[in-house]
Scaffold this motif. Structure first.
Motif, mmCIF file in Angstrom:
data_model
loop_
_atom_site.group_PDB
_atom_site.id
_atom_site.type_symbol
_atom_site.label_atom_id
_atom_site.label_comp_id
_atom_site.label_asym_id
_atom_site.label_seq_id
_atom_site.Cartn_x
_atom_site.Cartn_y
_atom_site.Cartn_z
ATOM 1 N N ASN A 163 0.803 -1.219 0.000
ATOM 2 C CA ASN A 163 0.000 0.000 0.000
ATOM 3 C C ASN A 163 0.837 1.272 0.000
ATOM 4 N N VAL A 164 2.160 1.130 0.085
ATOM 5 C CA VAL A 164 3.040 2.299 0.110
ATOM 6 C C VAL A 164 3.261 2.776 -1.322
ATOM 7 N N LEU A 165 2.919 4.032 -1.550
ATOM 8 C CA LEU A 165 3.100 4.628 -2.867
ATOM 9 C C LEU A 165 4.412 5.387 -2.934
ATOM 10 N N LEU A 166 4.726 6.115 -1.865
ATOM 11 C CA LEU A 166 5.901 6.973 -1.824
ATOM 12 C C LEU A 166 6.350 7.101 -0.383
ATOM 13 N N MET A 167 7.664 7.184 -0.189
ATOM 14 C CA MET A 167 8.184 7.299 1.167
ATOM 15 C C MET A 167 9.458 8.137 1.124
ATOM 16 N N GLY A 168 9.637 8.991 2.118
ATOM 17 C CA GLY A 168 10.848 9.793 2.165
ATOM 18 C C GLY A 168 11.132 10.301 3.560
ATOM 19 N N GLU A 169 12.403 10.593 3.788
ATOM 20 C CA GLU A 169 12.828 11.091 5.095
ATOM 21 C C GLU A 169 12.443 12.560 5.231
ATOM 22 N N ILE A 170 12.028 12.944 6.431
ATOM 23 C CA ILE A 170 11.615 14.313 6.715
ATOM 24 C C ILE A 170 12.808 15.101 7.242
ATOM 25 N N ASP A 171 12.982 16.301 6.726
ATOM 26 C CA ASP A 171 14.014 17.212 7.205
ATOM 27 C C ASP A 171 13.564 17.747 8.565
ATOM 28 N N LEU A 172 14.240 17.367 9.624
ATOM 29 C CA LEU A 172 13.818 17.746 10.978
ATOM 30 C C LEU A 172 13.910 19.247 11.224
ATOM 31 N N ASP A 173 14.750 19.951 10.461
ATOM 32 C CA ASP A 173 14.845 21.404 10.621
ATOM 33 C C ASP A 173 13.588 22.100 10.117
ATOM 34 N N ARG A 174 12.889 21.488 9.165
ATOM 35 C CA ARG A 174 11.706 22.111 8.575
ATOM 36 C C ARG A 174 10.425 21.377 8.957
ATOM 37 N N PRO A 184 4.632 24.812 8.288
ATOM 38 C CA PRO A 184 3.455 24.331 7.551
ATOM 39 C C PRO A 184 3.824 24.070 6.092
ATOM 40 N N PRO A 185 3.116 23.153 5.442
ATOM 41 C CA PRO A 185 3.399 22.914 4.027
ATOM 42 C C PRO A 185 3.164 24.195 3.222
ATOM 43 N N PRO A 186 3.979 24.461 2.205
ATOM 44 C CA PRO A 186 3.806 25.688 1.412
ATOM 45 C C PRO A 186 2.410 25.749 0.784
ATOM 46 N N GLY A 187 1.745 26.882 0.973
ATOM 47 C CA GLY A 187 0.424 27.081 0.396
ATOM 48 C C GLY A 187 -0.719 26.558 1.249
ATOM 49 N N TYR A 188 -0.422 26.077 2.453
ATOM 50 C CA TYR A 188 -1.453 25.515 3.333
ATOM 51 C C TYR A 188 -1.358 26.140 4.711
ATOM 52 N N ASP A 189 -2.517 26.253 5.368
ATOM 53 C CA ASP A 189 -2.596 26.773 6.729
ATOM 54 C C ASP A 189 -3.193 25.708 7.641
ATOM 55 N N LEU A 190 -2.717 25.675 8.894
ATOM 56 C CA LEU A 190 -3.259 24.761 9.887
ATOM 57 C C LEU A 190 -4.682 25.194 10.241
ATOM 58 N N ALA A 191 -5.608 24.227 10.303
ATOM 59 C CA ALA A 191 -7.010 24.540 10.609
ATOM 60 C C ALA A 191 -7.546 23.512 11.594
ATOM 61 N N ASP A 192 -8.768 23.745 12.053
ATOM 62 C CA ASP A 192 -9.446 22.850 12.983
ATOM 63 C C ASP A 192 -9.659 21.487 12.325
ATOM 64 N N LEU A 193 -9.412 20.419 13.059
ATOM 65 C CA LEU A 193 -9.504 19.064 12.526
ATOM 66 C C LEU A 193 -10.899 18.753 11.986
ATOM 67 N N GLU A 194 -11.941 19.101 12.742
ATOM 68 C CA GLU A 194 -13.304 18.784 12.305
ATOM 69 C C GLU A 194 -13.667 19.498 11.012
ATOM 70 N N LEU A 195 -13.249 20.753 10.873
ATOM 71 C CA LEU A 195 -13.508 21.507 9.648
ATOM 72 C C LEU A 195 -12.804 20.851 8.457
ATOM 73 N N VAL A 196 -11.548 20.499 8.641
ATOM 74 C CA VAL A 196 -10.779 19.893 7.556
ATOM 75 C C VAL A 196 -11.369 18.536 7.174
ATOM 76 N N GLN A 197 -11.762 17.724 8.165
ATOM 77 C CA GLN A 197 -12.368 16.424 7.860
ATOM 78 C C GLN A 197 -13.671 16.588 7.087
ATOM 79 N N THR A 198 -14.501 17.543 7.502
ATOM 80 C CA THR A 198 -15.770 17.785 6.813
ATOM 81 C C THR A 198 -15.532 18.220 5.371
ATOM 82 N N LEU A 199 -14.614 19.166 5.177
ATOM 83 C CA LEU A 199 -14.321 19.647 3.829
ATOM 84 C C LEU A 199 -13.712 18.541 2.962
ATOM 85 N N ALA A 200 -12.858 17.709 3.563
ATOM 86 C CA ALA A 200 -12.240 16.611 2.810
ATOM 87 C C ALA A 200 -13.288 15.593 2.377
ATOM 88 N N LYS A 201 -14.258 15.297 3.257
ATOM 89 C CA LYS A 201 -15.330 14.356 2.897
ATOM 90 C C LYS A 201 -16.191 14.931 1.782
#
Length: 188
Positions: free
Chosen positions: A124-135, A139-156
């Motif tokens: 089931n693994v499509l892609l895997m990579g090591e995370i740069d611990l300094d970064r 937040p991911p470029p172009g994205y903002d942290l939001a409330d979990l319930e809001l994000v889950q609802t919008l994703a559904k």
């Protein structure tokens, strides 16, 4: 690369031959007992095409993208010959692309869900990579942290819209004779 034919002369022996010299392919007498045996060749890590590549990633923080679209981050603690993974301190990151909430929305939203210890089947693994611990905390470029319930609802909602769009596309294609991979599924 050399272009050789069957009529070409064979290459010269690696060691000179003469009276009292050993036959072709034999080293000179001084090297028979006094020389060191050749060392076995070591393959660079990039040459491994199996689960053995995971050895370098053990105990490091990874991002794993799964075939079903989920993105996981966690510390790789164990793996096997089938590339089944055991991740510790796993978080699932849910993304909602820009424009999902409203057309004027220019930045996407994301939220993290704590999953703890997570076992991932290797196929089931499509892609895997090591995370740069300094970064890692950025937040991911172009994205903002939001409330979990809001994000889950919008994703559904986004997933349901995409599923409905795909069904309409399949239905339209079937009217003109195309049969895709979803043959046998009931089109509603």
């Amino acid at each position: 690369m050399e272009h050789l034919s069957i009529n070409d002369q064979p290459p010269p022996p690696p060691f000179p031959q003469g009276p009292g010299q050993p036959g072709p392919g034999m080293p000179p007498p001084g090297l028979l007992g006094g020389g060191r045996p050749p060392q076995p060749q070591q393959l660079p890590a990039q040459m491994f095409t199996t689960a053995a590549q995971l050895l370098d990633l053990t105990d490091k923080k990874l991002m794993v993208a799964l075939r079903d679209g989920r993105k996981l981050t966690g510390i790789l603690r164990s793996w096997d010959q089938f590339a089944n993974l055991v991740l510790q301190q796993t978080k699932e990151r849910i993304f909602v692309p820009p424009g999902t909430q409203s057309p004027a929305q220019t930045r996407g939203l994301y939220a993290d869900v704590d999953r703890g210890i997570f076992v991932v089947r290797g196929e089931n693994v499509l892609l895997m990579g090591e995370i740069d611990l300094d970064r890692d905390d950025d937040p991911p470029p172009g994205y903002d942290l939001a409330d979990l319930e809001l994000v889950q609802t919008l994703a559904k909602q986004k997933k349901a819209e995409e599923k409905a769009k795909e069904k309409r596309k399949i239905k339209k294609l079937s009217t003109i004779g195309f049969e895709g991979e979803n043959v046998g599924e009931a089109l509603l």
